[in-house]
Design a protein around this motif. Structure first.
Motif, short mmCIF file in Angstrom:
data_model
loop_
_atom_site.label_atom_id
_atom_site.label_comp_id
_atom_site.label_asym_id
_atom_site.label_seq_id
_atom_site.Cartn_x
_atom_site.Cartn_y
_atom_site.Cartn_z
N LEU A 189 -16.42 -12.58 -48.55
CA LEU A 189 -17.25 -11.41 -48.27
C LEU A 189 -16.53 -10.11 -48.65
N PHE A 190 -15.22 -10.07 -48.39
CA PHE A 190 -14.44 -8.90 -48.83
C PHE A 190 -14.57 -8.74 -50.35
N LYS A 191 -14.39 -9.88 -51.02
CA LYS A 191 -14.38 -9.86 -52.48
C LYS A 191 -15.73 -9.42 -53.05
N GLU A 192 -16.79 -9.83 -52.36
CA GLU A 192 -18.13 -9.51 -52.86
C GLU A 192 -18.63 -8.16 -52.33
N GLY A 193 -17.76 -7.48 -51.59
CA GLY A 193 -18.13 -6.16 -51.08
C GLY A 193 -19.13 -6.21 -49.94
N LEU A 194 -19.22 -7.37 -49.27
CA LEU A 194 -20.18 -7.51 -48.15
C LEU A 194 -19.50 -7.31 -46.79
N LEU A 195 -18.21 -7.04 -46.84
CA LEU A 195 -17.47 -6.84 -45.59
C LEU A 195 -16.32 -5.88 -45.86
N ASP A 196 -16.09 -4.96 -44.88
CA ASP A 196 -14.93 -4.08 -44.99
C ASP A 196 -14.04 -4.31 -43.77
N GLN A 197 -12.80 -3.81 -43.88
CA GLN A 197 -11.80 -4.12 -42.86
C GLN A 197 -12.21 -3.60 -41.49
N ALA A 198 -12.78 -2.41 -41.48
CA ALA A 198 -13.15 -1.83 -40.18
C ALA A 198 -14.20 -2.69 -39.48
N THR A 199 -15.17 -3.17 -40.25
CA THR A 199 -16.22 -4.02 -39.67
C THR A 199 -15.62 -5.34 -39.16
N TYR A 200 -14.72 -5.90 -39.97
CA TYR A 200 -14.07 -7.16 -39.59
C TYR A 200 -13.29 -6.98 -38.29
N ASP A 201 -12.56 -5.88 -38.19
CA ASP A 201 -11.78 -5.62 -36.98
C ASP A 201 -12.70 -5.42 -35.77
N GLU A 202 -13.81 -4.74 -36.00
CA GLU A 202 -14.78 -4.56 -34.90
C GLU A 202 -15.34 -5.89 -34.42
N MET A 203 -15.58 -6.76 -35.39
CA MET A 203 -16.10 -8.09 -35.02
C MET A 203 -15.11 -8.82 -34.12
N LYS A 204 -13.84 -8.75 -34.48
CA LYS A 204 -12.83 -9.45 -33.67
C LYS A 204 -12.83 -8.91 -32.24
N VAL A 205 -12.95 -7.60 -32.14
CA VAL A 205 -12.94 -6.97 -30.81
C VAL A 205 -14.19 -7.38 -30.03
N SER A 206 -15.33 -7.34 -30.69
CA SER A 206 -16.58 -7.63 -29.97
C SER A 206 -16.66 -9.12 -29.59
N VAL A 207 -16.12 -9.97 -30.45
CA VAL A 207 -16.09 -11.40 -30.13
C VAL A 207 -15.19 -11.65 -28.92
N GLU A 208 -14.04 -11.02 -28.93
CA GLU A 208 -13.13 -11.18 -27.79
C GLU A 208 -13.80 -10.73 -26.50
N ALA A 209 -14.51 -9.60 -26.59
CA ALA A 209 -15.20 -9.09 -25.40
C ALA A 209 -16.31 -10.04 -24.95
N GLU A 210 -17.00 -10.60 -25.92
CA GLU A 210 -18.10 -11.52 -25.59
C GLU A 210 -17.57 -12.76 -24.86
N ILE A 211 -16.47 -13.28 -25.35
CA ILE A 211 -15.94 -14.51 -24.74
C ILE A 211 -15.34 -14.21 -23.36
N GLN A 212 -14.66 -13.07 -23.25
CA GLN A 212 -14.11 -12.73 -21.93
C GLN A 212 -15.24 -12.52 -20.92
N ASP A 213 -16.32 -11.91 -21.39
CA ASP A 213 -17.50 -11.74 -20.52
C ASP A 213 -18.06 -13.10 -20.12
N ALA A 214 -18.07 -14.04 -21.08
CA ALA A 214 -18.61 -15.37 -20.78
C ALA A 214 -17.76 -16.07 -19.73
N VAL A 215 -16.45 -15.91 -19.83
CA VAL A 215 -15.55 -16.54 -18.85
C VAL A 215 -15.78 -15.94 -17.47
N GLU A 216 -15.86 -14.61 -17.44
CA GLU A 216 -16.05 -13.92 -16.16
C GLU A 216 -17.39 -14.32 -15.53
N PHE A 217 -18.42 -14.31 -16.37
CA PHE A 217 -19.75 -14.71 -15.91
C PHE A 217 -19.71 -16.13 -15.33
#
Lengths: 323, 324
Positions: free
Chosen positions: B273-301
């Motif tokens: 996706l990086f190579k094809e210009g469908l993903l940039d670093q900032a978006t990728y980093d945001e995904m990692k953060v939001s995924v981490e938050a989603e899973i931590q929320d799931a554990v807490e829930f």
């Protein structure tokens, strides 16, 4: 009587009426379309409803039952016809681990009938197992054991209108018996035993072909002035223990009989439960009648030696009458 | 959804599954789950590729290793994690745990503790679809370990003779517990074996989510056109043991490292996706953060959810309609 439908014709009548009533009902199994099943149980049904709703399968018991389980979960109402109950062993995971346990976990129902002919007759060890106890033992399964044409049709209709996996066991030696059957809305409920013969002196609790043996024994004893009550359980799960206990309380004398090996059997369950809840009503021990714990020989003399005879039944009843 | 959003959504789902599994594994080792799990880390592209090709109301039936399938079928991390803790808020209302995730009403006909039994149920669902005249497909997941049990081939034969809308997906991580597939598989080639039943059969790279998606999309079209089942053997790899805490000696650390380094489905897809210009670093980093938050929320829930009430153990065993 001669013009009444047979046990197999009762099944045909029930399945035909229900298939007209509910387009979700279909049948799958081996040799159903041309042969009509090994006991003529679906003779003519394929000609009436076509090959989509009466599906001939390869000899693949696991896939046959899996097909039924998945289709039932999807919302259809399949009847898997295994012909002989002995063949269920090739699909035991699909029946017990899958069909019986899905509702409990997966927010869905499994309206599936597994029909097969069961019970002891000729043919040897691979076609004459008695599996009633382990199906009844399995949470999630209901087990029907009709003893008359009327009950074949009525219990089948009830099963086809419920939402649960049902093991429907029809006895080989009842295949040709004749009797009246009900109409389109004459349903026989599960868990309601039938008094097959009334009597005030002792009770025989049974089901399937053993009802015939019990009736013959009751005739022998009637000639001596003893009135024997016979209770036909009709379904093994749910089981109508109230009917058993009510009959027992009349006279305190009870025989429990079938043709399965006695060890860990349905008769053991009934005797144990009756002893627990109605001990004070008993005049003496409940007597169980059943088979020896042997594979079934193909030799007629050895078959007779394995399962209960009329003489065995008479002897058991005489024992409880002696209390 | 545009191509960029679709691709990013697939990537995020794979990342979410990875985070979920690694989190669940740690929780299991600390005794926080109701038993161990079968970790699907490394197999994300199979799950996400398959579900990307399906319609929401298509049916799946699956295996003992099914967290990734379940999450990819849009069950939330909350309800899957809660099920791992046998909480009433879980997928199976706390009665199934890791191995028995399922909700028939949502087209998930269950994980399964019995090898290849889920695929058989998937075949039955396909029969139901055909009998009902619906335009849907059923996917039956099965592992490589299910390739040598009779029920698998009974079901495939039946699907083939009846032209059922079934897609058999072999989530082939190559090891049945500790047994390497090639040690126990006569003939070797699973697709060739399946093709003997007269249906389209192929082996594809299960680490390539686009290849998986496209193969399933083609199989789906084939089934919807009334042509019957397809068999797709998806070659993949699990990074963890068969079960939580396994310390197996049946494969080398080098082998595991090689798959992780060179064939990781998430890293490969992100790079593409990086190579094809469908993903940039900032978006990728945001995904990692939001995924981490989603899973931590799931554990807490999940930790805050109640277990099913012991007094309800006898409820919903059957419909009650047959009770006397």
């Amino acid at each position: 009587m001669a013009n009444d439908p047979s046990y197999s014709e009762a099944y045909q009548s029930g399945i035909r009426e229900e298939m007209y009533r509910d387009s979700r009902i279909f049948i799958l199994g081996t040799d159903l379309q041309e042969r009509g099943g090994h006991f003529a149980q679906v003779k003519g049904i394929a000609q009436e409803f076509g090959g989509e709703r009466v599906r001939d399968t390869p000899i693949s018991e696991a896939a046959m039952v899996a097909a039924g389980v998945g289709a039932a979960m999807y919302g259809m109402r399949p009847v898997v016809d295994l012909n002989f109950m002995d063949f269920s062993l090739g699909a035991m995971d699909e029946i017990i681990n899958q069909a019986a346990h899905i509702r409990y976990m997966f927010n869905g129902s499994v309206p599936l009938i597994i029909r097969a002919t069961s019970g002891i007759a000729a043919g040897g060890a691979h076609h004459n197992n008695s599996f009633e106890s382990f199906f009844a033992h399995t949470p999630g399964l209901s087990v029907a054991v009709p003893g008359t044409p009327y009950d074949v049709k009525g219990l089948l209709k009830t099963a086809l209108r419920a939402d649960d996996p049902v093991v429907f066991m029809m006895h080989k030696k009842l295949t040709g018996i004749r009797g009246p059957i009900g109409g389109p809305e004459d349903l026989v409920p599960f868990g309601k035993a039938r008094i097959a013969r009334e009597g005030a002196d002792a009770t025989v609790v049974s089901y399937g072909y053993t009802l015939v043996t019990a009736a013959k024994a009751a005739e022998v004893l009637a000639a001596e002035g003893e009135q024997i009550e016979i209770i036909d359980l009709r379904t093994l799960f749910p089981m109508d223990m109230d009917a058993v206990i009510n009959s027992l309380k009349k006279h305190g004398r009870m025989v429990v009989a079938d043709e399965a090996p006695l060890f860990a059997s349905i008769t053991a369950e009934i005797a144990a439960t009756a002893s627990e809840v109605a001990f004070d009503s008993l005049k003496g021990p409940i007597v169980r009648v059943g088979a020896q714990r042997a594979p079934l020989s193909a030799d007629p003399g050895q078959v007779d030696a394995t399962i209960p005879s009329v003489d065995d039944m008479v002897a058991a009843i005489r024992k409880v009458l002696s209390y | 959804m545009g191509a960029r959003e679709e691709m990013q959504s697939m990537l995020r789902m794979m990342m979410m599954i990875r985070n979920f599994e690694e989190t669940a594994d740690r929780l299991a080792l600390r005794g926080k789950l109701s038993g161990g799990i079968h970790n699907s880390s490394g197999q994300e592209a199979v799950a996400v590729g398959v579900m990307s090709a399906l319609a929401p109301d298509d049916v799946i039936a699956t295996t003992h290793r099914s967290h990734h399938h379940t999450l990819a079928k849009n069950f939330s991390a909350r309800e899957v994690m809660a099920e791992l803790m046998t909480k009433v808020t879980g997928v199976s209302k706390g009665r199934g745990a890791s191995m028995h995730l399922g909700d028939v009403a949502r087209g998930h006909f269950g994980g399964n503790g019995i090898v290849a039994a889920g695929m058989g149920i998937g075949m039955g669902a396909a029969l139901g679809i055909k009998m009902a005249g619906d335009k849907k497909v059923s996917v039956g997941f099965v592992g490589d370990g299910g390739m040598n049990t009779g029920r698998t081939w009974e079901a495939i034969n039946m699907a083939a003779i009846w032209k059922l809308p079934l897609i058999v997906v072999v989530d082939n991580n190559q090891y049945a517990v500790e047994t390497f597939i090639n040690r126990v598989t006569a003939g070797g080639d699973l697709a060739k074996r399946a093709s003997g039943f007269g249906l389209p059969a192929s082996t594809i790279d299960g680490q390539n989510v686009i290849e998986v998606r496209d193969a399933v999309a083609a199989a789906r079209e084939y089934a919807l056109a009334g042509n019957g089942p397809t068999f797709i053997n998806m070659l993949t790899y699990r990074y963890y043991g068969h079960n939580t805490g396994e310390k197996g000696q049946y494969r080398t650390l080098e082998e595991i490292e090689d798959w992780r380094t060179h064939r990781d489905p998430i890293e490969q897809f992100a790079a593409r996706l990086f190579k094809e210009g469908l993903l940039d670093q900032a978006t990728y980093d945001e995904m990692k953060v939001s995924v981490e938050a989603e899973i931590q929320d799931a554990v807490e829930f999940s930790e805050n959810s109640p277990h099913p009430d012991p007094s309800e153990v006898m409820l919903n065993i059957d419909s009650g309609k047959l009770r006397g």
